[in-house]
Write a protein that holds these residues in place. Structure first.
Motif, PDB file in Angstrom:
ATOM      1  N   UNK A  15      18.184  27.769  35.901  1.00  0.00           N
ATOM      2  CA  UNK A  15      19.366  26.947  35.631  1.00  0.00           C
ATOM      3  C   UNK A  15      20.636  27.787  35.624  1.00  0.00           C
ATOM      4  N   UNK A  16      20.566  28.982  35.044  1.00  0.00           N
ATOM      5  CA  UNK A  16      21.725  29.867  35.057  1.00  0.00           C
ATOM      6  C   UNK A  16      22.088  30.244  36.490  1.00  0.00           C
ATOM      7  N   UNK A  17      21.089  30.456  37.325  1.00  0.00           N
ATOM      8  CA  UNK A  17      21.339  30.747  38.738  1.00  0.00           C
ATOM      9  C   UNK A  17      22.081  29.613  39.421  1.00  0.00           C
ATOM     10  N   UNK A  18      21.743  28.371  39.083  1.00  0.00           N
ATOM     11  CA  UNK A  18      22.455  27.221  39.650  1.00  0.00           C
ATOM     12  C   UNK A  18      23.909  27.197  39.202  1.00  0.00           C
ATOM     13  N   UNK A  19      24.154  27.567  37.946  1.00  0.00           N
ATOM     14  CA  UNK A  19      25.527  27.637  37.438  1.00  0.00           C
ATOM     15  C   UNK A  19      26.306  28.700  38.212  1.00  0.00           C
ATOM     16  N   UNK A  20      25.725  29.887  38.328  1.00  0.00           N
ATOM     17  CA  UNK A  20      26.412  30.998  38.990  1.00  0.00           C
ATOM     18  C   UNK A  20      26.653  30.721  40.469  1.00  0.00           C
ATOM     19  N   UNK A  21      25.781  29.920  41.080  1.00  0.00           N
ATOM     20  CA  UNK A  21      25.941  29.558  42.487  1.00  0.00           C
ATOM     21  C   UNK A  21      26.916  28.396  42.679  1.00  0.00           C
ATOM     22  N   UNK A  22      27.331  27.759  41.580  1.00  0.00           N
ATOM     23  CA  UNK A  22      28.274  26.645  41.654  1.00  0.00           C
ATOM     24  C   UNK A  22      27.636  25.282  41.825  1.00  0.00           C
ATOM     25  N   UNK A  23      26.301  25.215  41.839  1.00  0.00           N
ATOM     26  CA  UNK A  23      25.617  23.936  42.037  1.00  0.00           C
ATOM     27  C   UNK A  23      25.508  23.125  40.756  1.00  0.00           C
ATOM     28  N   UNK A  24      25.445  23.791  39.619  1.00  0.00           N
ATOM     29  CA  UNK A  24      25.289  23.117  38.322  1.00  0.00           C
ATOM     30  C   UNK A  24      26.626  23.157  37.600  1.00  0.00           C
ATOM     31  N   UNK A  25      27.185  21.953  37.361  1.00  0.00           N
ATOM     32  CA  UNK A  25      28.486  21.836  36.706  1.00  0.00           C
ATOM     33  C   UNK A  25      28.421  20.911  35.491  1.00  0.00           C
ATOM     34  N   UNK A  46      25.779  10.088  39.279  1.00  0.00           N
ATOM     35  CA  UNK A  46      26.811  11.121  39.418  1.00  0.00           C
ATOM     36  C   UNK A  46      26.568  12.268  38.441  1.00  0.00           C
ATOM     37  N   UNK A  47      26.179  11.937  37.216  1.00  0.00           N
ATOM     38  CA  UNK A  47      25.919  12.994  36.255  1.00  0.00           C
ATOM     39  C   UNK A  47      24.676  13.782  36.661  1.00  0.00           C
ATOM     40  N   UNK A  48      23.631  13.092  37.067  1.00  0.00           N
ATOM     41  CA  UNK A  48      22.408  13.773  37.500  1.00  0.00           C
ATOM     42  C   UNK A  48      22.715  14.733  38.654  1.00  0.00           C
ATOM     43  N   UNK A  49      23.537  14.310  39.573  1.00  0.00           N
ATOM     44  CA  UNK A  49      23.926  15.156  40.709  1.00  0.00           C
ATOM     45  C   UNK A  49      24.708  16.384  40.231  1.00  0.00           C
ATOM     46  N   UNK A  50      25.622  16.190  39.286  1.00  0.00           N
ATOM     47  CA  UNK A  50      26.414  17.310  38.778  1.00  0.00           C
ATOM     48  C   UNK A  50      25.577  18.309  37.986  1.00  0.00           C
ATOM     49  N   UNK A  51      24.433  17.872  37.458  1.00  0.00           N
ATOM     50  CA  UNK A  51      23.548  18.830  36.786  1.00  0.00           C
ATOM     51  C   UNK A  51      22.945  19.797  37.796  1.00  0.00           C
ATOM     52  N   UNK A  52      22.875  19.407  39.065  1.00  0.00           N
ATOM     53  CA  UNK A  52      22.489  20.328  40.124  1.00  0.00           C
ATOM     54  C   UNK A  52      21.024  20.702  40.187  1.00  0.00           C
TER      55      UNK A  52
END
Length: 161
Positions: A47-57, A109-115
């Protein structure tokens, strides 16, 4: 396998570096919470990797988790520090949107933004249902779809070097 304890000293150093560089943004009245995504190393680092890659917001947390930890709910504009599974702080996040909802009130939309997963609401529900069942058991209660969820959108404010 469990996550290592978070490194609060390193988190404080990261926060102080951010405050020195961006005093106009780092206006929190108290030090930010030091957290991690997930409940085991593989999930935490993924999950942290998704944040750092910009996919998880965005992220979703049971309101009961904040209560169990004696923490207030986040506020728009507040910051928090996310650590990896080794406890090392990796990023400072700033809350940009918050709302309380129940499980069935979460939208596509929220599910998508969770990445996560395939970005669909169906996979969001499947993954979060399993996660909250585990978390609630560890906190001593049984999770139901009527428990309040804190839905938070965030931005990356500062990355650890």
């Amino acid at each position: 396998m469990e996550n290592a304890p978070v490194d609060h000293a390193a988190a404080s150093e990261l926060w102080e570096a951010y405050r020195a560089a961006h005093p106009e943004r780092a206006t929190d009245t108290e030090p930010p919470s030091v957290e991690r995504f997930g409940d085991h190393p593989e999930l935490t680092d993924g999950l942290l990797g998704l944040v750092l890659a910009g996919a998880k917001r965005a992220t979703a947390t049971l309101a009961a988790e904040f209560a169990a930890e004696g923490q207030p709910l986040p506020r728009v504009g507040s910051h928090w520090i996310a650590c990896d599974s080794t406890g090392r702080p990796r990023v400072i996040l700033r809350s940009t949107e918050l709302r309380l909802a129940t499980f069935d009130e979460v939208d596509e939309a929220f599910a998508r933004d969770e990445g996560e997963d395939d970005l669909s609401l169906a996979s969001w529900r499947e993954g979060h249902r399993a996660f909250w069942q585990r978390v609630s058991r560890s906190l001593g209660f049984e999770w139901t779809e009527q428990h309040e969820i804190v839905l938070e959108r965030f931005e990356v404010a500062w990355r650890a070097e």
